[in-house]
Design an enzyme around this catalytic site. Structure first.
Site, short mmCIF file in Angstrom:
data_model
loop_
_atom_site.label_atom_id
_atom_site.label_comp_id
_atom_site.label_asym_id
_atom_site.label_seq_id
_atom_site.Cartn_x
_atom_site.Cartn_y
_atom_site.Cartn_z
CG HIS A 1 -1.93 -1.00 1.35
ND1 HIS A 1 -2.07 -1.78 2.48
CD2 HIS A 1 -2.89 -1.39 0.49
CE1 HIS A 1 -3.08 -2.61 2.30
NE2 HIS A 1 -3.59 -2.40 1.10
CE LYS B 1 -13.13 -5.81 3.36
NZ LYS B 1 -11.95 -5.20 2.71
NE ARG C 1 -2.76 -8.45 -4.01
CZ ARG C 1 -3.51 -8.50 -2.95
NH1 ARG C 1 -3.08 -8.06 -1.82
NH2 ARG C 1 -4.72 -9.02 -2.98
CB SER D 1 -4.48 -6.10 4.69
OG SER D 1 -4.02 -4.82 4.33
#
Length: 156
Positions: A17, A41, A90, A128
């Site tokens: 990040h 979440k 990614r 993460s």
């Protein structure tokens, strides 16, 4: 002044990040990092903690601002007069998901585009989720996260 926004949960912010934020800060005069509340979440850090960890991690970047938000991203974009949305991508799986979000955000914001940044090669595997898993299983994440995050994890 052109302003871009980099939204995310950042639980926690990773070096991947940070790489995207730093690269964005070179290109754009104003980068807003918007830390999402994401009540759906189960986060390791609270919103306030995540905002503070991101702030500490980007303190060396004078044109980067950090704030938390709970609203619809499209509303935040309108409030801050944002020109573009920065997103890290990614993998092809990320790309497919981000492509859908980009189309939706373009519709909801009446045309704000999403710009996709691939991570630097050394951070392609970092997320993460992976950082949390390594941490929760007692692994060393020192090379994967900014120093403030590592210190916060050690203190837990």
């Amino acid at each position: 002044m052109t302003s871009v926004i980099y939204p995310g949960t950042f639980d926690p912010i990773t070096n991947g990040h940070l790489d995207i934020i730093e690269r964005s800060a070179v290109i754009f005069p104003r980068v807003l990092v918007a830390v999402a509340n994401s009540p759906s979440k189960k986060t390791l850090f609270s919103l306030e903690e995540r905002v503070e960890l991101v702030r500490q991690s980007v303190a060396h970047l004078s044109n980067v601002e950090v704030f938390g938000f709970s609203d619809l991203l499209a509303n935040v974009i309108k409030q801050h007069n944002i020109s573009a949305i920065i997103r890290g991508v990614r993998t092809t799986i990320d790309f497919e998901y981000e492509l859908q979000l980009a189309a939706l955000n373009r519709l909801l914001t009446k045309g704000v585009e999403s710009l996709f940044f691939p991570p630097a090669e050394k951070w392609v595997f970092v997320s993460s989720t992976i950082v949390r898993e390594i941490y929760l299983h007692g692994g060393d994440v020192a090379e994967l996260v900014p120093v403030p995050v590592f210190n916060a994890l050690k203190a837990r």
